[in-house]
Design a protein around this motif. Structure first.
Motif, PDB file in Angstrom:
ATOM      1  N   LEU A  61      93.170 -33.824   7.752  1.00  0.00           N
ATOM      2  CA  LEU A  61      93.598 -32.893   8.775  1.00  0.00           C
ATOM      3  C   LEU A  61      94.077 -31.464   7.986  1.00  0.00           C
ATOM      4  CD1 LEU A  61      96.068 -34.975  10.768  1.00  0.00           C
ATOM      5  CD2 LEU A  61      93.834 -34.280  11.487  1.00  0.00           C
ATOM      6  N   SER A  62      93.578 -31.124   6.896  1.00  0.00           N
ATOM      7  CA  SER A  62      93.799 -29.826   6.361  1.00  0.00           C
ATOM      8  C   SER A  62      93.156 -28.733   7.001  1.00  0.00           C
ATOM      9  CB  SER A  62      93.150 -30.017   4.930  1.00  0.00           C
ATOM     10  OG  SER A  62      93.913 -30.779   3.905  1.00  0.00           O
ATOM     11  N   ALA A  63      91.751 -28.828   7.378  1.00  0.00           N
ATOM     12  CA  ALA A  63      91.380 -27.556   8.246  1.00  0.00           C
ATOM     13  C   ALA A  63      91.907 -27.444   9.540  1.00  0.00           C
ATOM     14  CB  ALA A  63      89.529 -28.102   8.340  1.00  0.00           C
ATOM     15  N   THR A  64      92.309 -28.659  10.023  1.00  0.00           N
ATOM     16  CA  THR A  64      93.049 -28.699  11.285  1.00  0.00           C
ATOM     17  C   THR A  64      94.381 -27.879  11.420  1.00  0.00           C
ATOM     18  OG1 THR A  64      91.966 -30.840  12.183  1.00  0.00           O
ATOM     19  CG2 THR A  64      93.905 -30.173  13.340  1.00  0.00           C
ATOM     20  N   VAL A  65      95.146 -28.223  10.361  1.00  0.00           N
ATOM     21  CA  VAL A  65      96.275 -27.563  10.155  1.00  0.00           C
ATOM     22  C   VAL A  65      96.172 -25.965  10.055  1.00  0.00           C
ATOM     23  CG1 VAL A  65      98.393 -27.342   8.567  1.00  0.00           C
ATOM     24  CG2 VAL A  65      97.605 -29.709   9.401  1.00  0.00           C
ATOM     25  N   GLU A  66      95.255 -25.815   9.147  1.00  0.00           N
ATOM     26  CA  GLU A  66      94.962 -24.161   8.863  1.00  0.00           C
ATOM     27  C   GLU A  66      94.309 -23.799  10.126  1.00  0.00           C
ATOM     28  OE1 GLU A  66      92.177 -24.048   5.524  1.00  0.00           O
ATOM     29  OE2 GLU A  66      93.765 -24.917   4.054  1.00  0.00           O
ATOM     30  N   ALA A  67      93.519 -24.178  10.750  1.00  0.00           N
ATOM     31  CA  ALA A  67      93.135 -23.583  11.990  1.00  0.00           C
ATOM     32  C   ALA A  67      94.245 -23.480  13.209  1.00  0.00           C
ATOM     33  CB  ALA A  67      92.107 -24.328  12.737  1.00  0.00           C
ATOM     34  N   ALA A  68      95.279 -24.298  13.131  1.00  0.00           N
ATOM     35  CA  ALA A  68      96.426 -24.291  14.143  1.00  0.00           C
ATOM     36  C   ALA A  68      97.091 -23.172  13.599  1.00  0.00           C
ATOM     37  CB  ALA A  68      97.098 -25.492  14.062  1.00  0.00           C
ATOM     38  N   LEU A  69      97.303 -22.646  12.372  1.00  0.00           N
ATOM     39  CA  LEU A  69      98.219 -21.682  12.125  1.00  0.00           C
ATOM     40  C   LEU A  69      97.545 -20.453  11.833  1.00  0.00           C
ATOM     41  CD1 LEU A  69     100.354 -24.062   9.887  1.00  0.00           C
ATOM     42  CD2 LEU A  69     101.218 -22.824  11.964  1.00  0.00           C
ATOM     43  N   ALA A  70      96.108 -20.223  12.115  1.00  0.00           N
ATOM     44  CA  ALA A  70      95.454 -19.272  11.626  1.00  0.00           C
ATOM     45  C   ALA A  70      95.771 -17.756  12.147  1.00  0.00           C
ATOM     46  CB  ALA A  70      93.956 -19.250  11.932  1.00  0.00           C
ATOM     47  N   ASP A  71      96.299 -17.834  13.051  1.00  0.00           N
ATOM     48  CA  ASP A  71      96.996 -16.520  13.722  1.00  0.00           C
ATOM     49  C   ASP A  71      98.394 -16.076  13.456  1.00  0.00           C
ATOM     50  OD1 ASP A  71      94.511 -16.358  14.971  1.00  0.00           O
ATOM     51  OD2 ASP A  71      95.253 -17.482  16.842  1.00  0.00           O
ATOM     52  N   VAL A  72      98.951 -16.855  12.422  1.00  0.00           N
ATOM     53  CA  VAL A  72     100.625 -16.594  12.080  1.00  0.00           C
ATOM     54  C   VAL A  72     100.483 -16.174  10.599  1.00  0.00           C
ATOM     55  CG1 VAL A  72     101.562 -17.676  14.045  1.00  0.00           C
ATOM     56  CG2 VAL A  72     101.015 -19.063  12.009  1.00  0.00           C
ATOM     57  N   ASP A  73     101.496 -15.725  10.146  1.00  0.00           N
ATOM     58  CA  ASP A  73     101.624 -15.200   8.758  1.00  0.00           C
ATOM     59  C   ASP A  73     102.532 -16.445   8.006  1.00  0.00           C
ATOM     60  OD1 ASP A  73     101.727 -14.292   6.333  1.00  0.00           O
ATOM     61  OD2 ASP A  73     102.866 -12.526   6.783  1.00  0.00           O
ATOM     62  N   CYS A  74     101.692 -17.354   7.368  1.00  0.00           N
ATOM     63  CA  CYS A  74     102.308 -18.483   6.835  1.00  0.00           C
ATOM     64  C   CYS A  74     102.690 -18.427   5.324  1.00  0.00           C
ATOM     65  CB  CYS A  74     101.367 -19.881   7.099  1.00  0.00           C
ATOM     66  SG  CYS A  74     101.467 -20.386   8.579  1.00  0.00           S
ATOM     67  N   LEU A  75     103.606 -18.661   4.886  1.00  0.00           N
ATOM     68  CA  LEU A  75     103.746 -19.215   3.491  1.00  0.00           C
ATOM     69  C   LEU A  75     104.035 -20.855   3.145  1.00  0.00           C
ATOM     70  CD1 LEU A  75     104.392 -18.107   0.463  1.00  0.00           C
ATOM     71  CD2 LEU A  75     106.630 -18.147   0.784  1.00  0.00           C
ATOM     72  N   TRP A  76     103.054 -21.327   2.349  1.00  0.00           N
ATOM     73  CA  TRP A  76     103.089 -22.677   2.042  1.00  0.00           C
ATOM     74  C   TRP A  76     103.718 -23.055   0.956  1.00  0.00           C
ATOM     75  CZ3 TRP A  76      99.930 -24.954   5.663  1.00  0.00           C
ATOM     76  CH2 TRP A  76      99.009 -24.292   6.448  1.00  0.00           C
ATOM     77  N   PHE A  77     104.556 -24.144   1.023  1.00  0.00           N
ATOM     78  CA  PHE A  77     105.447 -24.433   0.149  1.00  0.00           C
ATOM     79  C   PHE A  77     105.119 -26.039  -0.157  1.00  0.00           C
ATOM     80  CE2 PHE A  77     109.561 -26.279  -1.847  1.00  0.00           C
ATOM     81  CZ  PHE A  77     109.645 -25.263  -2.667  1.00  0.00           C
ATOM     82  N   ASP A  78     104.903 -26.458  -1.387  1.00  0.00           N
ATOM     83  CA  ASP A  78     104.678 -27.967  -1.653  1.00  0.00           C
ATOM     84  C   ASP A  78     105.344 -28.202  -3.021  1.00  0.00           C
ATOM     85  OD1 ASP A  78     103.055 -26.731  -3.436  1.00  0.00           O
ATOM     86  OD2 ASP A  78     101.055 -27.466  -2.756  1.00  0.00           O
ATOM     87  N   GLU A  79     106.092 -27.579  -3.531  1.00  0.00           N
ATOM     88  CA  GLU A  79     106.944 -27.697  -4.798  1.00  0.00           C
ATOM     89  C   GLU A  79     108.173 -29.041  -4.751  1.00  0.00           C
ATOM     90  OE1 GLU A  79     107.426 -24.125  -6.629  1.00  0.00           O
ATOM     91  OE2 GLU A  79     105.732 -23.200  -5.959  1.00  0.00           O
ATOM     92  N   PHE A  80     107.887 -29.997  -4.444  1.00  0.00           N
ATOM     93  CA  PHE A  80     109.017 -31.011  -4.357  1.00  0.00           C
ATOM     94  C   PHE A  80     108.405 -32.396  -4.992  1.00  0.00           C
ATOM     95  CE2 PHE A  80     106.961 -30.342  -0.252  1.00  0.00           C
ATOM     96  CZ  PHE A  80     106.440 -31.811  -0.015  1.00  0.00           C
ATOM     97  N   THR A  81     109.292 -33.106  -5.237  1.00  0.00           N
ATOM     98  CA  THR A  81     108.942 -34.386  -5.998  1.00  0.00           C
ATOM     99  C   THR A  81     109.327 -35.483  -4.830  1.00  0.00           C
ATOM    100  OG1 THR A  81     111.020 -34.385  -7.196  1.00  0.00           O
ATOM    101  CG2 THR A  81     109.114 -33.781  -8.359  1.00  0.00           C
ATOM    102  N   PRO A  82     109.044 -36.866  -5.222  1.00  0.00           N
ATOM    103  CA  PRO A  82     109.768 -38.052  -4.208  1.00  0.00           C
ATOM    104  C   PRO A  82     111.120 -37.951  -3.812  1.00  0.00           C
ATOM    105  CG  PRO A  82     107.894 -38.768  -5.707  1.00  0.00           C
ATOM    106  CD  PRO A  82     108.203 -37.449  -6.252  1.00  0.00           C
ATOM    107  N   ASN A  83     111.788 -37.868  -5.034  1.00  0.00           N
ATOM    108  CA  ASN A  83     113.321 -37.652  -4.821  1.00  0.00           C
ATOM    109  C   ASN A  83     113.947 -36.116  -5.120  1.00  0.00           C
ATOM    110  OD1 ASN A  83     113.610 -40.674  -4.322  1.00  0.00           O
ATOM    111  ND2 ASN A  83     113.131 -40.833  -6.681  1.00  0.00           N
ATOM    112  N   PRO A  84     113.838 -35.560  -3.779  1.00  0.00           N
ATOM    113  CA  PRO A  84     113.977 -34.096  -3.996  1.00  0.00           C
ATOM    114  C   PRO A  84     115.317 -33.536  -4.663  1.00  0.00           C
ATOM    115  CG  PRO A  84     114.370 -34.672  -1.866  1.00  0.00           C
ATOM    116  CD  PRO A  84     113.833 -35.958  -2.463  1.00  0.00           C
TER     117      PRO A  84
END
Length: 399
Positions: A61-84
């Motif tokens: 679903l990576s392409a689906t998510v990117e397409a769904a948010l293509a018209d907005v100014d996103c900042l992506w955050f993925d810096e977390f571990t299983p026990n945050p």
């Protein structure tokens, strides 16, 4: 906003589930493709997107998510571990502030959602305030950002709750604020289809435990009981096949069953099995849902012995015993049968079914019992002292 209730779900879910969903106060979407249009309706254009990229990639679903948010100014955050940790939550909040985010979107499992909740809660505050909030400080006078959540696991029910679980200086802390409960929930079955069996097993056990614990909790209400019973029935009928067969129908039912269990626990709160689980996860690395399930059977048997001398619930011991019977009936079991029923269920879904099999030495049980936060035990219907916790753990030690 689109709400997938009776028109789209009536042929797939029981009527009692649909009635429950009508009462949650949340808006539901059935596809992640619709995120962009919802943001426009909310007049939001600069979201912080907290994302579990592995889960999204596995679901194709990576392409689906990117397409769904293509018209907005996103900042992506993925810096977390299983026990945050509080540090990870703070980084997410800092990212939201630096981006001048006007909303937060979470796409992933319970950890992802917890981090996103903290980012939404503190993302519009100054650095000092963010640091304090992310370490469990006061949440008064905050201005949280709007939050949407798309869960990719069927377990924590975090998309239904006002809680975020964060580790502060090595100790798990539950941060609570009603404004952290997502206003919009995206229940997209495609996000659940690629869950590995091990994750489906552990998160599924978390959902089952939440439904059962909610039914006997001191904090139980009429509403929480409706959610727990409806969710518990869905989970009981679909958990094994969801793990072992990964079929779409079972994964769909688990997705909604776990969500309702989250709705229940948001009201009633958790009990002794969750209190014990934090020590098992923190000290021995046992996955949260598995850790809860390992003591649920012995706890059911213990709670069924509640009497006037040890009752925590102001409704009285007789009411408590009725609640325990109702809770264990989710698995068509009596309280006395629950230790063996839970042991068999853990075995069926490929998880170690005792503390000994999970790698915990018997000489560590007393230490675990003595380390449980007594505040967390206050919602269990039967009072349990350290010696009784030790005995409960001893019963969980062997299958």
């Amino acid at each position: 906003m689109p709400i997938p209730t009776s028109d789209t779900l009536a042929d797939r879910l029981p009527a009692e589930v649909l009635r429950c969903l009508d009462d949650t106060g949340q808006t539901y979407l059935d596809s992640i493709d619709r995120i962009g249009s919802v943001l426009k309706q909310m007049h939001c254009s600069r979201p912080l997107v907290v994302i579990d990229r592995r889960a999204v990639t596995a679901s194709n679903l990576s392409a689906t998510v990117e397409a769904a948010l293509a018209d907005v100014d996103c900042l992506w955050f993925d810096e977390f571990t299983p026990n945050p940790t509080s540090e990870e939550a703070l980084r997410a909040a800092n990212a939201a502030a630096e981006h001048r985010a006007d909303s937060v979107i979470a796409i992933g499992g319970g950890t992802c959602l917890d981090v996103a909740k903290m980012a939404a809660l503190a993302g519009s505050e100054n650095a000092d305030r963010q640091s304090d909030v992310c370490r469990g400080g006061s949440t008064e006078s905050l201005s949280p950002l709007p939050l949407m959540a798309a869960p990719s696991t069927s377990g924590t029910g975090s998309e239904a709750t006002q809680f975020a679980a964060i580790y502060v200086d090595g100790r798990k802390q539950s941060i609570s604020d009603k404004r952290m409960r997502p206003a919009v929930v995206i229940m997209d079955p495609r996000l659940h289809a690629a869950m590995p069996a091990s994750i489906a097993a552990c998160t599924g056990m978390d959902a089952l435990s939440q439904a059962i614990e909610s039914l006997w909790a001191v904090g139980r209400t009429e509403a929480s009981a409706r959610y727990a019973q409806a969710g518990g029935r869905l989970i009981a009928e679909s958990l094994v096949s969801s793990v072992c067969d990964a079929d779409e129908g079972s994964r769909f039912k688990m997705m909604w069953g776990a969500h309702l269990a989250g709705q229940a626990i948001n009201i009633s709160k958790t009990t002794a099995s969750h209190a014990l689980s934090y020590q098992l996860t923190q000290r021995f690395g046992i996955a949260h849902g598995h850790a809860v399930a390992l003591t649920l059977g012995p706890l059911a048997a213990a709670n069924a012995t509640t009497d006037a001398t040890n009752c925590n619930d102001p409704r009285g011991a007789e009411v408590v015993c009725g609640h325990v019977q109702q809770a264990t009936s989710v698995l068509n079991a009596t309280p006395a049968q629950m230790p063996s029923v839970m042991s068999d269920l853990l075995r069926q879904i490929g998880l170690p079914n005792s503390l000994s099999e999970a790698g915990i030495g018997e000489n560590r049980l007393a230490e675990i019992a003595a380390s449980v936060d007594p505040v967390r035990l206050g919602n269990n219907p039967r009072r349990l002292d350290t010696a009784e916790l030790h005995e409960l753990l001893r019963r969980a030690y062997t299958a």
